[in-house]
Scaffold this motif. Structure first.
Motif, PDB file in Angstrom:
ATOM      1  N   GLU A  78       0.817  -1.211   0.000  1.00 25.61           N
ATOM      2  CA  GLU A  78       0.000   0.000   0.000  1.00 25.61           C
ATOM      3  C   GLU A  78       0.853   1.265   0.000  1.00 25.61           C
ATOM      4  O   GLU A  78       0.618   2.182  -0.778  1.00 25.61           O
ATOM      5  N   SER A  79       1.872   1.312   0.866  1.00 24.69           N
ATOM      6  CA  SER A  79       2.707   2.511   0.927  1.00 24.69           C
ATOM      7  C   SER A  79       3.542   2.678  -0.333  1.00 24.69           C
ATOM      8  O   SER A  79       3.708   3.790  -0.835  1.00 24.69           O
ATOM      9  N   SER A  80       4.044   1.572  -0.872  1.00 22.13           N
ATOM     10  CA  SER A  80       4.816   1.641  -2.115  1.00 22.13           C
ATOM     11  C   SER A  80       3.933   2.093  -3.273  1.00 22.13           C
ATOM     12  O   SER A  80       4.367   2.886  -4.112  1.00 22.13           O
ATOM     13  N   SER A  81       2.721   1.593  -3.314  1.00 28.38           N
ATOM     14  CA  SER A  81       1.795   1.997  -4.382  1.00 28.38           C
ATOM     15  C   SER A  81       1.559   3.502  -4.359  1.00 28.38           C
ATOM     16  O   SER A  81       1.573   4.159  -5.394  1.00 28.38           O
ATOM     17  N   LEU A  82       1.355   4.034  -3.168  1.00 29.31           N
ATOM     18  CA  LEU A  82       1.132   5.472  -3.032  1.00 29.31           C
ATOM     19  C   LEU A  82       2.345   6.284  -3.481  1.00 29.31           C
ATOM     20  O   LEU A  82       2.228   7.200  -4.291  1.00 29.31           O
ATOM     21  N   GLU A  83       3.503   5.948  -2.943  1.00 28.58           N
ATOM     22  CA  GLU A  83       4.712   6.716  -3.254  1.00 28.58           C
ATOM     23  C   GLU A  83       5.101   6.586  -4.721  1.00 28.58           C
ATOM     24  O   GLU A  83       5.423   7.573  -5.381  1.00 28.58           O
ATOM     25  N   LEU A  84       5.040   5.364  -5.258  1.00 29.53           N
ATOM     26  CA  LEU A  84       5.405   5.172  -6.661  1.00 29.53           C
ATOM     27  C   LEU A  84       4.384   5.812  -7.595  1.00 29.53           C
ATOM     28  O   LEU A  84       4.748   6.347  -8.641  1.00 29.53           O
ATOM     29  N   GLY A  85       3.133   5.779  -7.224  1.00 29.50           N
ATOM     30  CA  GLY A  85       2.107   6.440  -8.039  1.00 29.50           C
ATOM     31  C   GLY A  85       2.364   7.928  -8.167  1.00 29.50           C
ATOM     32  O   GLY A  85       2.272   8.512  -9.246  1.00 29.50           O
TER      33      GLY A  85
END
Length: 103
Positions: free
Chosen positions: A38-45
């Motif tokens: 979830e956190s990676s998805s947010l930051e990478l997005g």
């Protein structure tokens, strides 16, 4: 540019595999992976959106292109290295979380 594209494609592939695991039958066992995903998805997005905004030509750039002026690669070497480090950090974290959850 090739290194950046290769890193983005590798991370995308890894991310898709991780998302498939997170949606699969053993998803409840993925304790470390779910919050990281979830956190990676947010930051990478956010990072990919920023990169796309830089790469997409605005109205002025389209006019310049029509006039035949050369377009310049919008990133400096340091920018590309920073993006590559971010991608590598997320890829390593995803791999680590996957390995932790499989133990």
């Amino acid at each position: 540019m090739n290194a950046l594209m290769n890193s983005i494609m590798a991370l995308q592939t890894a991310f898709q595999q991780v998302q498939n695991l997170a949606k699969g039958p053993g998803a409840t066992k993925l304790i470390a992976l779910k919050p990281l995903l979830e956190s990676s998805s947010l930051e990478l997005g956010k990072e990919f959106t920023r990169i796309l905004q830089i790469l997409q030509p605005g109205p002025r750039q389209k006019t310049e292109r029509k006039l035949g002026q050369r377009l310049k690669w919008p990133f400096q070497k340091a920018d590309v290295e920073q993006i590559l480090q971010l991608l590598e950090r997320h890829k390593s974290a995803l791999i680590f979380a996957m390995n932790s959850d499989q133990m």
